[in-house]
Scaffold this motif. Sequence first.
Motif, PDB file in Angstrom:
ATOM      1  N   ALA A  77       0.836  -1.202   0.000  1.00 15.72           N
ATOM      2  CA  ALA A  77       0.000   0.000   0.000  1.00 15.72           C
ATOM      3  C   ALA A  77       0.870   1.251   0.000  1.00 15.72           C
ATOM      4  N   PRO A  78       0.358   2.360  -0.536  1.00 21.43           N
ATOM      5  CA  PRO A  78       1.067   3.642  -0.438  1.00 21.43           C
ATOM      6  C   PRO A  78       0.932   4.174   0.985  1.00 21.43           C
ATOM      7  N   GLN A  79       1.833   3.774   1.859  1.00 19.17           N
ATOM      8  CA  GLN A  79       1.638   3.931   3.302  1.00 19.17           C
ATOM      9  C   GLN A  79       1.454   5.373   3.749  1.00 19.17           C
ATOM     10  N   GLN A  80       2.260   6.286   3.220  1.00 23.41           N
ATOM     11  CA  GLN A  80       2.122   7.679   3.650  1.00 23.41           C
ATOM     12  C   GLN A  80       0.724   8.207   3.340  1.00 23.41           C
ATOM     13  N   GLU A  81       0.228   7.864   2.151  1.00 20.97           N
ATOM     14  CA  GLU A  81      -1.105   8.311   1.762  1.00 20.97           C
ATOM     15  C   GLU A  81      -2.174   7.650   2.620  1.00 20.97           C
ATOM     16  N   VAL A  82      -1.980   6.376   2.932  1.00 14.98           N
ATOM     17  CA  VAL A  82      -2.938   5.651   3.767  1.00 14.98           C
ATOM     18  C   VAL A  82      -3.004   6.255   5.169  1.00 14.98           C
ATOM     19  N   LEU A  83      -1.842   6.458   5.801  1.00 15.08           N
ATOM     20  CA  LEU A  83      -1.829   6.990   7.162  1.00 15.08           C
ATOM     21  C   LEU A  83      -2.401   8.404   7.248  1.00 15.08           C
ATOM     22  N   ALA A  84      -2.299   9.138   6.149  1.00 17.24           N
ATOM     23  CA  ALA A  84      -2.833  10.506   6.133  1.00 17.24           C
ATOM     24  C   ALA A  84      -4.333  10.534   5.852  1.00 17.24           C
ATOM     25  N   HIS A  85      -4.915   9.401   5.512  1.00 16.44           N
ATOM     26  CA  HIS A  85      -6.330   9.359   5.138  1.00 16.44           C
ATOM     27  C   HIS A  85      -7.216   9.530   6.364  1.00 16.44           C
ATOM     28  N   ARG A  86      -8.285  10.271   6.207  1.00 14.23           N
ATOM     29  CA  ARG A  86      -9.205  10.570   7.312  1.00 14.23           C
ATOM     30  C   ARG A  86      -9.829   9.311   7.918  1.00 14.23           C
ATOM     31  N   ALA A  87      -9.901   8.200   7.145  1.00 16.77           N
ATOM     32  CA  ALA A  87     -10.574   6.996   7.624  1.00 16.77           C
ATOM     33  C   ALA A  87      -9.724   6.168   8.577  1.00 16.77           C
ATOM     34  N   ILE A  88      -8.409   6.397   8.598  1.00 16.51           N
ATOM     35  CA  ILE A  88      -7.522   5.576   9.416  1.00 16.51           C
ATOM     36  C   ILE A  88      -7.581   6.010  10.879  1.00 16.51           C
ATOM     37  N   GLY A  89      -7.872   5.044  11.756  1.00 12.95           N
ATOM     38  CA  GLY A  89      -7.971   5.348  13.181  1.00 12.95           C
ATOM     39  C   GLY A  89      -6.919   4.678  14.030  1.00 12.95           C
ATOM     40  N   GLY A  90      -6.149   3.750  13.434  1.00 11.79           N
ATOM     41  CA  GLY A  90      -5.106   3.064  14.181  1.00 11.79           C
ATOM     42  C   GLY A  90      -4.191   2.320  13.245  1.00 11.79           C
ATOM     43  N   PHE A  91      -3.005   1.977  13.729  1.00 10.64           N
ATOM     44  CA  PHE A  91      -1.971   1.344  12.912  1.00 10.64           C
ATOM     45  C   PHE A  91      -1.382   0.184  13.698  1.00 10.64           C
ATOM     46  N   LEU A  92      -1.619  -1.046  13.229  1.00  7.37           N
ATOM     47  CA  LEU A  92      -0.982  -2.224  13.798  1.00  7.37           C
ATOM     48  C   LEU A  92       0.332  -2.404  13.036  1.00  7.37           C
TER      49      LEU A  92
ATOM     50  N   CYS B 232       3.615  11.491  12.753  1.00  6.01           N
ATOM     51  CA  CYS B 232       3.400  12.710  11.982  1.00  6.01           C
ATOM     52  C   CYS B 232       1.960  12.841  11.493  1.00  6.01           C
ATOM     53  N   GLU B 233       1.261  11.715  11.342  1.00  8.04           N
ATOM     54  CA  GLU B 233      -0.128  11.762  10.908  1.00  8.04           C
ATOM     55  C   GLU B 233      -1.098  11.627  12.077  1.00  8.04           C
ATOM     56  N   GLY B 234      -0.560  11.505  13.294  1.00 14.74           N
ATOM     57  CA  GLY B 234      -1.421  11.415  14.471  1.00 14.74           C
ATOM     58  C   GLY B 234      -2.209  10.127  14.560  1.00 14.74           C
ATOM     59  N   VAL B 235      -1.621   9.015  14.074  1.00 13.01           N
ATOM     60  CA  VAL B 235      -2.305   7.719  14.101  1.00 13.01           C
ATOM     61  C   VAL B 235      -1.732   6.864  15.232  1.00 13.01           C
ATOM     62  N   PRO B 236      -2.541   6.519  16.250  1.00 10.74           N
ATOM     63  CA  PRO B 236      -2.049   5.705  17.366  1.00 10.74           C
ATOM     64  C   PRO B 236      -1.714   4.287  16.910  1.00 10.74           C
ATOM     65  N   MET B 237      -0.829   3.628  17.657  1.00  4.75           N
ATOM     66  CA  MET B 237      -0.269   2.354  17.205  1.00  4.75           C
ATOM     67  C   MET B 237      -0.552   1.194  18.132  1.00  4.75           C
ATOM     68  N   ILE B 238      -0.646   0.006  17.519  1.00  4.97           N
ATOM     69  CA  ILE B 238      -0.556  -1.269  18.221  1.00  4.97           C
ATOM     70  C   ILE B 238       0.786  -1.857  17.816  1.00  4.97           C
ATOM     71  N   CYS B 239       1.649  -2.143  18.784  1.00  5.56           N
ATOM     72  CA  CYS B 239       3.045  -2.482  18.507  1.00  5.56           C
ATOM     73  C   CYS B 239       3.266  -3.991  18.448  1.00  5.56           C
ATOM     74  N   LEU B 240       3.701  -4.474  17.288  1.00 12.25           N
ATOM     75  CA  LEU B 240       4.080  -5.870  17.099  1.00 12.25           C
ATOM     76  C   LEU B 240       5.515  -5.921  16.570  1.00 12.25           C
ATOM     77  N   PRO B 241       6.501  -5.534  17.367  1.00 14.01           N
ATOM     78  CA  PRO B 241       7.881  -5.458  16.877  1.00 14.01           C
ATOM     79  C   PRO B 241       8.442  -6.821  16.525  1.00 14.01           C
ATOM     80  N   GLY B 242       9.300  -6.836  15.482  1.00  9.57           N
ATOM     81  CA  GLY B 242       9.898  -8.085  15.057  1.00  9.57           C
ATOM     82  C   GLY B 242      11.259  -8.328  15.666  1.00  9.57           C
ATOM     83  N   GLY B 243      12.070  -7.284  15.814  1.00 10.42           N
ATOM     84  CA  GLY B 243      13.419  -7.439  16.346  1.00 10.42           C
ATOM     85  C   GLY B 243      14.225  -6.186  16.079  1.00 10.42           C
ATOM     86  N   LEU B 244      15.549  -6.256  16.344  1.00 14.84           N
ATOM     87  CA  LEU B 244      16.465  -5.130  16.153  1.00 14.84           C
ATOM     88  C   LEU B 244      15.907  -3.864  16.808  1.00 14.84           C
TER      89      LEU B 244
END
Length: 436
Positions: free
Chosen positions: A333-348, A361-373
């Motif tokens: 997906a075009p991530q920057q455009e997606v995160l800036a979209h009014r419909a997005i309420g969270g980011f896993l 930068c887009e004010g989207v709260p996160m659910i954190c599933l880190p992989g490593g590093l």
Amino acid sequence: MEKRNGLRVILFPLPLQGCINPMLQLANILHSRGFSITVIHTRFNAPKASSHPLFTFLQISDGLSESQINDAPTSNVMSLLAQINCSTESPFRDCLRKLLVESQESEKISCLIDDCGWLFTQSVSESLNLPRLVLCTFKATFLNAYPILPLLRTKYLHVSASEAEDPVLEFPPLQKRDISRIFGKEGEKLDPVLRIVVETTIRSSGLIFMSCEELEKDSLTLAKEIYKVPIFAIGPFHSYFSASSSSLFKQDETCIPWLDNQEDKSVIYVSLGSVVNITETEFLDIACGLSNSKHPFLWVVRPGLVLGAKWIEPLSEGIMRSLEEKGKIVKWAPQQEVLAHRAIGGFLTHNGWNSTLESICEGVPMICLPGGLDQMLNSRFVSDIWRVGIHSEGRIEKNEIEKAVKMLMVESEGEKIRERLKFLKDEVARSVKHGD
């Protein structure tokens, strides 16, 4: 057209999506300040030159076979990078030497800027009397830990269940259980790499971070003390040129009109980045968790994300039907455009530094599933320091996914997270504005 200043900068990105994007975003920033840009790159994960017609792109040999380049699984990327580091020095040196000879008759080459993950470029630049600036594409806090990470790996190699949540006093805000996940299966293999990065960075002419004081003031000060070179923290690069993504994957643009049909802040965006891999069990748990949450979702399932599968074959017809009722699955997906979209309420998210910055930068709260590093550190800052997200604590389970989505999207804790994130977003935005 911007006025040229008669100087050219040579850029050499590490061939990973999360490294190429920041490097080319930095190139856009420098070009807007009058510099001409030449990008040296490998055949493996070559950037798309057609997307940047104002830059010069030069490809060098990386020692990989055609099959390695065309069929490389993302689970094998780290070993490929190690091989590339061993075989690219001579082609890189020849290319750079040729550019320096040619520059005597045209524009002067001011410096080389390359990723800290290249282990030979400092020696090459020194032999050619060319200043080298190091671009760090992750958090300054993580680079500061490079000198002690091998010691921490040994010290916390075996952590009991009762100690797991204890803080790592040498590396806050990490917990003891995080250390083993930073290294994953690489273990001792990373120790010499970390040592070389530290040594070559100390010998460089400066460090560039895509960060700002609002996010890590103390760490930026400490970086100057550790590496004893000038520090340039110029904020999230993508904020200067919001459409400057250089995706190595074909982006599915159909997700934007799909988002247009969703309600404001109703959709959870799910993407684990370009390198992370998960098991089939974890994949199915994410699917069931999203379905059971009853919230609309946009889910990026990168081909090769699931170990042992080409794409979404592990999903049964029944699961697919339940997912299609509320969500949309795309390969990229075009991530920057997606995160800036009014419909997005969270980011896993896997909490790569690019994704974390874009979400802030887009004010989207996160659910954190880190992989490593460095993802482990980023996720701790998101959940424990800035408190703008929810940490999964390494549990990719359907009940945990469902619980986290509901907490973020509909419960009071989600609202508190959004309020804190709005403040952080504004702080970071001001730092970029001041840097113009």
